[in-house]
Design a protein around this motif. Structure first.
Motif, PDB file in Angstrom:
ATOM      1  N   ARG A 124      62.693  58.178  44.971  1.00 17.18           N
ATOM      2  CA  ARG A 124      63.824  58.376  44.043  1.00 17.18           C
ATOM      3  C   ARG A 124      63.737  57.385  42.893  1.00 17.18           C
ATOM      4  O   ARG A 124      64.008  57.722  41.740  1.00 17.18           O
ATOM      5  CB  ARG A 124      65.162  58.211  44.753  1.00 17.18           C
ATOM      6  CG  ARG A 124      65.574  59.384  45.607  1.00 17.18           C
ATOM      7  CD  ARG A 124      67.082  59.430  45.835  1.00 17.18           C
ATOM      8  NE  ARG A 124      67.646  58.195  46.322  1.00 17.18           N
ATOM      9  CZ  ARG A 124      67.667  57.834  47.600  1.00 17.18           C
ATOM     10  NH1 ARG A 124      67.130  58.620  48.513  1.00 17.18           N
ATOM     11  NH2 ARG A 124      68.222  56.692  47.964  1.00 17.18           N
ATOM     12  N   GLU A 181      71.749  61.304  45.214  1.00 19.25           N
ATOM     13  CA  GLU A 181      71.232  62.029  44.064  1.00 19.25           C
ATOM     14  C   GLU A 181      72.109  61.756  42.836  1.00 19.25           C
ATOM     15  O   GLU A 181      71.603  61.559  41.724  1.00 19.25           O
ATOM     16  CB  GLU A 181      71.206  63.523  44.356  1.00 19.25           C
ATOM     17  CG  GLU A 181      70.473  64.324  43.299  1.00 19.25           C
ATOM     18  CD  GLU A 181      70.356  65.792  43.652  1.00 19.25           C
ATOM     19  OE1 GLU A 181      70.989  66.239  44.625  1.00 19.25           O
ATOM     20  OE2 GLU A 181      69.634  66.487  42.924  1.00 19.25           O
ATOM     21  N   ALA A 203      66.846  64.009  44.748  1.00 18.02           N
ATOM     22  CA  ALA A 203      67.424  64.004  46.099  1.00 18.02           C
ATOM     23  C   ALA A 203      66.389  63.650  47.158  1.00 18.02           C
ATOM     24  O   ALA A 203      66.611  63.875  48.336  1.00 18.02           O
ATOM     25  CB  ALA A 203      68.018  65.384  46.402  1.00 18.02           C
TER      26      ALA A 203
END
Lengths: 490, 350
Positions: B178, B208, B171
């Motif tokens: 990420r 996410e 996240a």
């Protein structure tokens, strides 16, 4: 002695030119500072970084390389082999034969054992007719498209329709891309969803040693014209484009080497046919449509993926190239003139676009008028000879300083020219650039602007002498492609 | 009008700056030449180092040889060797790195207030090994590049703590971080499955979810099926698409059933992803539905359906041959194109 009114007007005009000069050079130094900060960050980012991580990564987006070819039978096989050997985990090569009148297609068919497949493709963009699609029995990631002649923009649009990659890389047929350039250039796309286009540095390959499509030894050009262009290219990319990364983003990606998000380009309508600056125009349109659709479209410049190109070594060819670039710039800025000082377009409309209009486009005109005004003032006794000389020296010195700082950026960022005599050569070219050569480019750029105002639209021909003495596999040939679409800064 | 005195001052400043720039430029050049002249010596040390690592009883002069190099050169040597070693040799290299003080050096870098030094510290530790506490403490660093490098480190040192850190970083607000986290988890593979399942079950953050589903696809573990099948019904088409892609690797009856359902998704990208996934699974019962999709108004769906049929082998080829004689020209064209392409690329892969 002249009467007072013209005298006052002349002095006011020269004052205005002086203010313009100070403002432009002030902005150049702001750009330089921004470029230095960007470069410092970039150097820290890449030092010790493992690029091979991406080589083995499943997450690397597919890239389709679009290589338009027109009458390239002497060199196309070598070019394609060079592209096929690029280091990237998921790569597709799309060669677009733009209705060549020589045997370019036949050469490709024979050397890569191409077989025709039923011609079905996306066809979202309006292009000239596609005559055939071929796939290779030797290399599954090679696609060759044969089409009716339509020019570079049309060929690239066909390539966009054929491409299966999430990203497309548009290159000129005679541009040499370094083996790991794609691994470097893909970084902004995997790091930021807003990035729709990225450009890399174009360097001058004249007198470098090229073997099998790779630059194995970097040298400064031996001939004057190529040498000063080497300085110009360094200035344009290392200081100009890099500087704009922090100050609102870039408005130009070189047509010789740029990476784009396929769907963003197709949604924007692909390359425009009716312009000689199709690469500039596309990027301007991508950025503009980003604002208009409410999405953020970023265009990044990455200094270390490198492509090499041969620059003109004759005045006639160089003149045609610069004329075309300035026509392309004029056309692009005119087409997107609604962005000028328009707050709807954020920093693009309020800073970047006005810069390109007032500096990149109009600087040659103002420079010429300033020179005429200066000479008039001197001859008529309105201006002081000593002042004029000091002013000229100061202007020359500022230009030289910008070049020196660019060379320092090159030295601390990349050190491609790693011998003292090469540094000396670059310094020497910098010293003489502003004495004669710069004035020529001003004249050519004005010519380009006039041509645009008159409505000229042709490309002109590019002559090349081949890629260096060490190259055994690439023949020097007359070609019809011209230039890289990389107007220099300053 | 600008007074002449100001121009003179400007000229003087330019001359000074030019002189300084030239001095820096050519001095840098001299230092580079000196570095080039030291290369044979550095190479000799590199050979001694490689020898020391490959032998069980390292030569006694290795420490002396390394001591003669600057810290930066030492780091460069270890990093260069470390990237090509595995197993016992890599452990031996790490021990040597510890002995010459590189760990202590890297740890001091990790404590720096300057982000580029912290980044360098994590990179050095990534290649010479160790320093988990120091590195994981930087997982929440304010500089995205440092967090990215921490993710890379975790990918190469997949302890349970490192895996949990990575799952937590799916996240991360920075897309770059990420991506690095995803990459690392893909490399780690099976040990990340259980924590990934738990995260995919509970998170509502689309970014996410997308990152996690990308990892699920790469790992392709059957235990992921229930949670990914569930996500394939998400309201977000991007999540549905990512879930379909993951199911193409995970497989199983539940996955196949959900993918068949998604073939009629309103979003063409989701239907296309479902088609591609069924091709990947070689689920030939989907062939008739895929044949109908050859006439889809969406290029993405048509081309993926055709590619899926090709992947199914003989049953798919049969369906394509029938479709190539269809009265529906779009479907017939796509079927012919797929058959031609398959014939050529089959020759290429032979």
């Amino acid at each position: 002695m002249i009467s007072e009114v013209p005298f006052a007007l002349l002095v006011r005009f020269e004052t205005a030119v002086l203010i313009y000069f100070i403002a432009v050079n002030g902005l150049y130094f702001v750009l330089l500072g921004s470029a230095a900060i960007e470069l410092l960050r970039h150097v820290h980012e890449v030092r010790g970084e493992s690029r091979t991580r991406l080589l083995g990564s499943e997450l690397a987006p597919r890239i389709s390389m679009l290589a338009p070819a027109y009458n390239e039978s002497a060199t196309v096989v070598e070019s394609v082999r060079s592209l096929l050997s690029l280091e990237y985990p998921d790569l597709e090569i799309v060669v677009i034969n733009d209705g060549s009148s020589d045997d370019t297609l036949q050469v490709l068919i024979e050397r890569f054992e191409l077989a025709a497949v039923h011609p079905v493709y996306r066809a979202e963009l309006k292009t000239r007719a596609v005559r055939g699609i071929y796939r290779s029995r030797l290399t599954p990631n090679l696609v060759v498209v044969d089409k009716e002649n339509g020019g570079k923009a049309d060929s690239l649009n066909v390539g966009l329709d054929m491409a299966s990659g999430e990203l497309v890389c548009a290159i000129d047929a005679d541009t040499l891309v370094e083996a790991d350039a794609l691994l470097r250039m893909v970084r902004p796309f995997v790091r930021n969803d807003e990035v729709v286009a990225a450009g890399g540095t174009i360097r001058v390959v004249n007198d470098c040693t090229v073997v099998s499509g790779r630059v194995v030894r970097v040298r400064t050009p031996r001939r004057f014209l190529a040498g000063v262009q080497a300085i110009e290219y360094l200035r344009a990319f290392l200081f100009g484009r890099l500087g704009w990364n922090r100050l609102g983003g870039n408005l130009i990606i070189s047509g010789a080497f740029g990476l784009f998000r396929t769907d963003a380009v197709v949604r924007a309508g692909g390359y425009l046919h009716a312009t000689v600056g199709e690469d500039m125009e596309l990027v301007a349109r991508l950025r503009r449509t980003g604002y208009e659709s409410g999405e953020r479209h970023r265009v990044d410049f990455i200094p270390d993926p490198v492509a090499w190109t041969e620059v003109p070594e004759s005045l006639a060819v160089l003149r045609r190239q610069r004329d075309r670039w300035h026509r392309g710039l004029s056309d692009t800025l005119w087409r997107h003139r609604r962005m000028f000082l328009n707050p709807r377009y954020g920093a693009l409309g309020l800073v970047v676009f006005p810069y390109f209009v007032l500096v990149e486009l109009l600087a040659p005109v103002i420079e010429l008028l300033g020179l005429i005004g200066l000479l008039a003032g001197l001859l008529l006794g309105a201006l002081n000879w000593t002042f004029a000389l000091l002013f000229f020296l100061a202007a020359y010195g500022l230009g030289l300083l910008l070049n020196m700082f660019t060379l320092l950026l090159e030295e601390f960022g990349f050190q491609r020219y790693d011998r003292q005599r090469q540094r000396l050569a670059l310094v020497a070219y910098s010293l003489v650039e502003s004495v004669g050569y710069r004035q020529l480019t001003v004249a050519w750029r004005i010519q380009g602007l006039v041509s645009f105002l008159r409505g000229r639209s042709e490309w002109g021909a590019m002559e090349r002498r081949g890629l260096g003495a060490g190259d055994r596999s690439t023949a020097a040939a007359q070609r019809s492609a011209a230039g890289t679409g990389a107007p220099p800064v300053g | 009008m600008v007074p002449q005195s100001l121009l003179l001052v400007l000229l003087l400043a330019e001359a000074v700056l030019l002189g300084a720039a030239l001095l820096v430029l050519f001095t840098s050049g001299l230092l580079t030449s000196r570095r080039h002249r030291r290369r044979p010596r550095t190479r000799a040390v590199e050979e001694i180092l490689a020898d020391a690592v490959l032998r069980d009883d390292g030569p006694p002069d290795i420490l002396t040889a390394l001591g003669g190099l600057r810290r930066r050169e030492q780091v460069r040597l270890f990093v260069r060797l470390g990237s090509s070693l595995r197993g016992r040799e890599r452990n031996a290299l790490r021990e040597l790195a510890r002995t010459v003080g590189l760990h202590a050096y890297a740890k001091s870098l990790c404590r720096s207030r300057l982000w580029w030094r912290r980044l360098r510290g994590v990179r050095v530790l990534g290649l010479v090994g160790g320093g988990e506490d120091w590195v994981l403490a930087l997982a929440g660093d304010r500089e995205p590049l440092v967090r990215e490098q921490v993710a890379h480190w975790c990918g190469e040192h997949p302890s349970p703590a490192a895996v949990l850190t990575l799952i937590g970083k799916l996240a991360d607000p920075s897309r770059a971080s990420r991506f690095a986290v995803q990459n690392a988890l893909c490399r780690i593979g099976v040990p990340a499955v259980e924590p990934l399942i738990a995260r995919l079950r509970t998170t509502r953050d689309p970014a996410e979810l997308l990152a996690g589903l990308g990892v699920a696809r790469a790992v392709g573990d059957a235990r992921l099926a229930p949670v990914v099948v569930e996500r394939a019904r998400s309201r977000d088409p991007r999540v549905r698409r990512a879930a379909c892609r993951a199911l193409g690797r995970i497989g199983g009856e539940a996955a196949e059933a959900r993918l068949l359902e998604r073939l009629t998704d309103d979003e063409a990208v989701v239907a296309g992803a479902a088609a591609a996934a069924l091709g990947e699974l070689g689920h030939w019962p989907a062939a008739p539905t895929l044949a109908r999709l050859l006439a889809s108004p969406s290029w993405d769906v048509r081309s993926r359906a055709a590619a899926a049929l090709v992947r199914m082998g003989a049953p798919g080829e049969l369906v394509l041959r029938m479709a190539s004689r269809s009265s529906e020209p779009v479907a017939a064209d796509m079927a012919r194109h797929a058959l031609d392409t398959a014939a050529v690329t089959a020759a290429a892969t032979r």
